[in-house]
Every structure is written in C-alpha cells, then in structure tokens.
Design a protein around this motif. Structure first.
Motif, PDB file in Angstrom:
ATOM      1  N   UNK A 133       0.807  -1.117  -0.099  1.00 44.82           N
ATOM      2  CA  UNK A 133      -0.089  -0.059   0.035  1.00 44.82           C
ATOM      3  C   UNK A 133       0.898   1.444  -0.034  1.00 44.82           C
ATOM      4  N   UNK A 134       0.446   2.093  -0.380  1.00 44.07           N
ATOM      5  CA  UNK A 134       1.122   3.819  -0.539  1.00 44.07           C
ATOM      6  C   UNK A 134       0.864   4.296   0.970  1.00 44.07           C
ATOM      7  N   UNK A 135       1.943   4.781   1.392  1.00 49.63           N
ATOM      8  CA  UNK A 135       1.707   5.470   2.602  1.00 49.63           C
ATOM      9  C   UNK A 135       2.436   6.880   2.617  1.00 49.63           C
ATOM     10  N   UNK A 136       1.636   8.196   3.037  1.00 49.16           N
ATOM     11  CA  UNK A 136       2.157   9.393   3.311  1.00 49.16           C
ATOM     12  C   UNK A 136       3.595   9.434   4.177  1.00 49.16           C
ATOM     13  N   UNK A 137       4.374  10.318   3.617  1.00 54.02           N
ATOM     14  CA  UNK A 137       5.618  10.341   4.439  1.00 54.02           C
ATOM     15  C   UNK A 137       5.635  10.354   5.922  1.00 54.02           C
ATOM     16  N   UNK A 138       6.377   9.592   6.666  1.00 55.06           N
ATOM     17  CA  UNK A 138       6.360   9.926   8.244  1.00 55.06           C
ATOM     18  C   UNK A 138       7.850   9.215   8.587  1.00 55.06           C
TER      19      UNK A 138
END
Length: 592
Positions: free
Chosen positions: A373-378
């Motif tokens: 899955x694609x995750x926002x940056x952290x």
C-alpha cells in the motif's frame, strides 16, 4: 581437452613427497656406522625435524593423505622398506580434491588396502564400480558432474558405510532405483544434499530399504522446501538417528507419528510468506518547500515497496494497509476538499495486482510482482504487508531462493490543481435572469457582503483535480535467501537501503515551475477556444512571469542522500510442526 586420470594425479602427489631425496632416503647425508672418513652427516632426529618444522623448506602439503607424513618418516628411519608394492598397500586414505580429475581408471585397484576415497570438486561424470577397490568403506563424490548412478551400482564396494553424492545432477526416478538396500546393504550414512530430487515419497520408499541407514543428509533438494518436510521423512524412516546434521529426538519423532500414513496429504508444494514491516529514514520531501512556493499545485508524496516473488497461484493477501488509511495523514496546509479528493483517488488506485511474467533465469515460471500500500511520508512508515505464495515448482523455487530477490523503494508524487472554469460556467447557465441582474448590479456597487462571502468561500475551498502520478525509484536492496535452501525456515532481516536517489531542492523547484508553465499554457489554450470564459488566471500569470525570470540554464539533477534508512523484511517457509497440525488440513470426510 584431454582427460585427467585419478592414478596420474595420485602418482604426482607421491613423487612430491621426495621419498628418495634429502632428508629422506639413502644418501651421503645419512649417518653410517662404518663411516670413518668424517664426512658430514645428519643424525636421524635432525632429519625428522626437517620434515616437521613449520619453516623448513622440506615440509610439504600432506593433507591429501594421513599416510603421507608417516611415509616420509619411514623414508628417514627405514628407507629400504619403501618398495613399490609397499607404497600402494600402505595408503588407507586418499583425498584428491579439486584436481580436475575426470576419469577413475583401473590403476586405482593397486591400492589394495584403500578404505577412504574423497574425490570432491572434480570433473567426474561416471563412477565405474569395477575400478573401485573392494576394501572401500568411505566414498565421497561431492560436487562432481554425476548425472546417473547405473555404473556405480553395477558392482558397488560391498563394505561401503559412507556415501556422499551431494551437489550433483541427480534426481531422476532411475537414480532413486539405485539407492536401495539391494545395492548398499552396509550403508550407514548417505549424503544426497544439494541434488535435484523432487519426488519425496518415492525417494523415501527406496531409502527405507537400507537396513543400516542411520544418518541422512537431504537439505538443498527441491522437495525439502515443501511444508511436509522434515516431518514426513522422520516418520517414514523410523531407523534414522540424524537428519541434516541434527539428532532426531524421541519428542520430535512422537510429534510426527502417523504423518507417513497421510499419503493423500503429502503434496510436493511449498508455502512462502513475505512480510514487509516498518521503513525508516526516508528524507522528508517537504523540507525543501519554502514560504514563496505558490499555493498551486498542491503536491503530495506517497511511498510504497515493490518486489517480485515466484508463484504458481494467486498470492493470498493476509494483511495490507488500505490506501484510504495511508492518505489520511495529508500534508498540512491542504484544504479539506483536497483531502476528500485524495481519498477518492485512493479508492480507485488500489495496490498493484500481481502481474505474471516469465522468469527468464530458468525455465518458464510465473513471477508475481507485488506492491505494498502507499503511505504518506512519516519518519516511520509501517506497511504491515504480508503475502503468502503457493509454489508447486519446487525446482524453480530452489533456483529463485539461491538468487534472492530485490526490494524496491518507490515514491509517488501527485500534483493537484484547481478545477477548470467549465464548472463555474455551467453553474452560471443555471442561474435565473433575476440572479444575473442582481449580480451585475452588485458588481457595479463593488458587490454585496453576501456575494463577497460566497465568493471568498468558493476561493478558499476550490475543487482539485489530480494529474497522473509521477513515480520514481528511490533505491533497491538485494535480499539473499540461500539459507532457506540450506535448511533454514525463515530469513528475518533489517535491509539497509544505503544511498537513496531523492529529489534535490533545485530539482523540486524547477519541476514545480515547469508544471506551472505547462498548466498555464493548457488553460490559455482552453481560454482561446472559449473567449467568453476567460478570467481568474491572474495568479497563474504572475507565477509564470516569476518563473520565466529565473535562469533556464540550471540543470535538473538527482542527489544521493546517505541516511540511516532501513526496511524490516521476513521471508518464511511453512513447516508442519506435528502430525496433528497436518491432520487439521485434511478434508472433513477424511477426518471422520
């Protein structure tokens, strides 16, 4: 290319012992009882020291036979005994390793008391049993070019206790037929590791006829990757004490009791689970954003990991983060409408399905390409992605694991723009004549407070339209999996990503300017075609002027950033831990 015989290599090794030269043999250097002329001689102890002293020039490599050192000592003490017949009968062990031997000739029969023959890492393709001394008890043929066993079993040494055939191209049903008690009645230890045996049940049926077999090595064969290994082997060979170098405890044998009778359950297929956990150390893409950056486009970044794994069936997705959850943490500064638009897009853009293609390194195999899955940056992105692959081609799986696979870290960049003016135009056509007149009057009077608030609200939450996502490869890391072939059950590693290819500040700025110019040109073309719908492009014109005033000669470049980055990865082969666990997999009608 001429063949090299075994006897020629052995004779060369014997000559290198220099049994007739100083300090061995009879010569003027020896101390004689009747020597009265005062010639220089060496006593026996001094000559023996020259053979064993680490810094002596007369010290030779004697690892090819334990009897080599003893022969040299005899050549000092009683050199008259070293006649040809004595030499051949003296050798009990011969270890001819990595000497390019290709032929075992009949001259080997001269070694009448030979018990151990090690011929590993040579180029032998056939073992003529008639050329092997009948006294042999240990025969090691590991890492040769054997493709058949018919010549070896035509008249095998009758007292052979240990046979090593590992790392050869053996694995056919004909080879299995030559591994029975009829050919090897005294065999105690058998090494078949790293061969190509696939039919586990047929092989174990043959090995069960070896009456004295106690130690067996099978790791590295394709069938050892199946879920039923080693339980099925342990229960099928009750006389076995050691399997793959490990002692079989009574508790282990009890756990697998009855598994050999579940012949309907024994399927030569493997189950491999790949789990991607947390990823750390990816640089924040918004660090390069400053206050002078225009409001549009709205730039969002998401990250995902891809890899390819061997499979012959559709992988089972056990646990995977959804894109909707992944995009819940949107960059600060985005409007609420932008968040909703992004979530709508995520529902359409699912994680990539498994695209099957040909595995070019071997014969035709299905390789499943998977994207997390694609995750926002952290700072720490937890993918929690687990995939299980069912593989029926165990030979192909063995080759795949020996080569390993690559984890690829990818970035997806999405630019979002305000919607084009067509929507506003359609809204205008639905207005009544009275509303139009009221709006015209309010425009003359600089507008009413109500219209201004509506206009302000419309500008504060514009509807955004996303461009096609831009993907880039940040880095990749190779994951070795050979340990799974060698008997390991899982590989649990923290993959060091090393140097990443991230977007530099100059590249980000110029890309943004380029996108602005492109967007404004497209809008201008639409306005030229529909002149009555012009308006609202003042901000864009200002940005264009500013961008055109910058240097066009600046080059876009990638910057390698070395950070402390890593990805958690686990690859695990399923192994049945007991017969009861396997029994649960049986259909209900078989359990009754």
């Amino acid at each position: 290319m001429s063949s090299k015989t075994l006897s020629a290599v052995i004779e060369k090794q014997i000559r290198r012992l220099c049994l007739n030269d100083f300090p061995c043999g009879n010569g003027s250097w020896r101390e004689a009882k009747d020597n009265t002329e005062g010639a220089e001689t060496e006593d026996t102890d001094a000559l023996l020291d020259l053979l064993s002293c680490p810094h002596s020039p007369w010290m030779y490599d004697e690892s090819w036979s334990p009897q080599a050192a003893a022969l040299r000592q005899l050549a000092v003490l009683v050199p008259e005994r070293l006649h040809t017949a004595f030499l051949y009968s003296y050798f009990i062990t011969l270890r001819i390793v990595d000497k390019d031997v290709s032929v075992i000739d009949s001259s080997l029969l001269k070694f009448s008391k030979l018990e151990e023959l090690v011929l590993s890492a040579n180029k032998i393709s056939e073992i003529p049993a008639e050329n092997l001394p009948s006294t042999l008890k240990i025969l090691e043929l590991r890492a040769n070019r054997l493709a058949a066993l018919n010549r070896l079993t035509s008249h095998p040494p009758p007292h052979l206790h240990y046979l090593s055939l590992g790392s050869n191209s053996l694995g056919s049903h004909e080879d299995i037929s030559h591994l029975t008690g009829r050919h090897w009645p005294q065999l105690v230890c058998l090494d078949l590791s790293d061969c190509e045996f696939q039919d586990q049940q047929a092989l174990l049926n043959a090995l069960s006829t070896l009456p004295r077999l106690r130690t067996l090595v099978l790791e590295g064969n394709p069938f050892t990757l199946a879920s039923c290994y080693p339980g099925f082997t342990v229960d099928s060979l009750p006389q076995l004490s050691y399997l793959d170098g490990s002692w079989i405890s009574p508790e282990e044998r009890h756990c697998f009791r009855g598994l050999a009778k579940m012949s309907d359950l024994i399927v030569d297929q493997a189950s491999a689970t790949v789990s991607v956990g947390k990823m750390r150390g990816i640089p924040d893409p918004m660090m390069s954003v400053d206050d002078s950056t225009p409001d549009f486009p709205v730039v969002t970044y998401r990250y995902f990991i891809t890899y390819e794994f061997l499979s012959h069936q559709t992988p089972v997705n056990l646990k995977c983060n959804s894109d909707a959850v992944a995009t819940a943490h949107v960059t600060e500064g985005c409007s609420s409408d932008a968040v909703l638009t992004s979530n709508k897009t995520c529902e359409l853009v699912k994680p990539d399905t498994c695209d099957l293609k040909e595995y070019t390194e071997g014969s035709c195999h299905d390789v499943s390409r998977h994207s997390t899955s694609k995750l926002s940056w952290s700072e720490c992105m937890d993918f929690s992605d687990t995939q299980t692959y069912i593989i029926s081609d165990l030979r192909g799986l063995k080759r795949f694991l020996n080569q390993g696979f690559y984890l690829r870290i990818e970035e997806e960049k999405v630019l979002s723009w305000p919607a084009v003016s067509e929507d506003v135009t359609m809204a205008k056509t639905s207005q009544t004549v009275k509303e139009k007149k009221g709006r015209k009057e309010s425009a003359i009077k600089s507008g009413s407070t109500k219209d201004k608030s509506k206009d302000k609200k419309k500008k504060s939450v514009p509807e955004l339209v996303q461009d096609t996502p831009i993907r880039r490869l940040l880095g990749e890391v190779h994951v070795p999996l050979q340990s799974l072939v060698k008997g390991g059950q899982k590989v649990d590693v923290l993959c060091d990503l090393g140097s990443l290819h991230v977007e530099s500040e100059v590249e980000a700025t110029q890309t943004l300017d380029k996108d602005l110019r492109k967007k404004i040109k497209e809008d201008k073309k639409k306005e030229d075609k529909q002149p009555k719908r012009r308006g609202g492009s003042g901000t864009g014109q200002k940005n264009t002027t500013a961008s055109e005033g910058e240097e066009d000669g600046r080059k876009i470049f990638e910057m390698n950033v070395l950070t402390d980055n890593s990805v958690e990865l686990r690859v695990e082969l399923e192994r049945w831990q007991s017969a009861s666990e396997a029994h649960q997999l049986l259909p209900p009608h078989q359990n009754s």
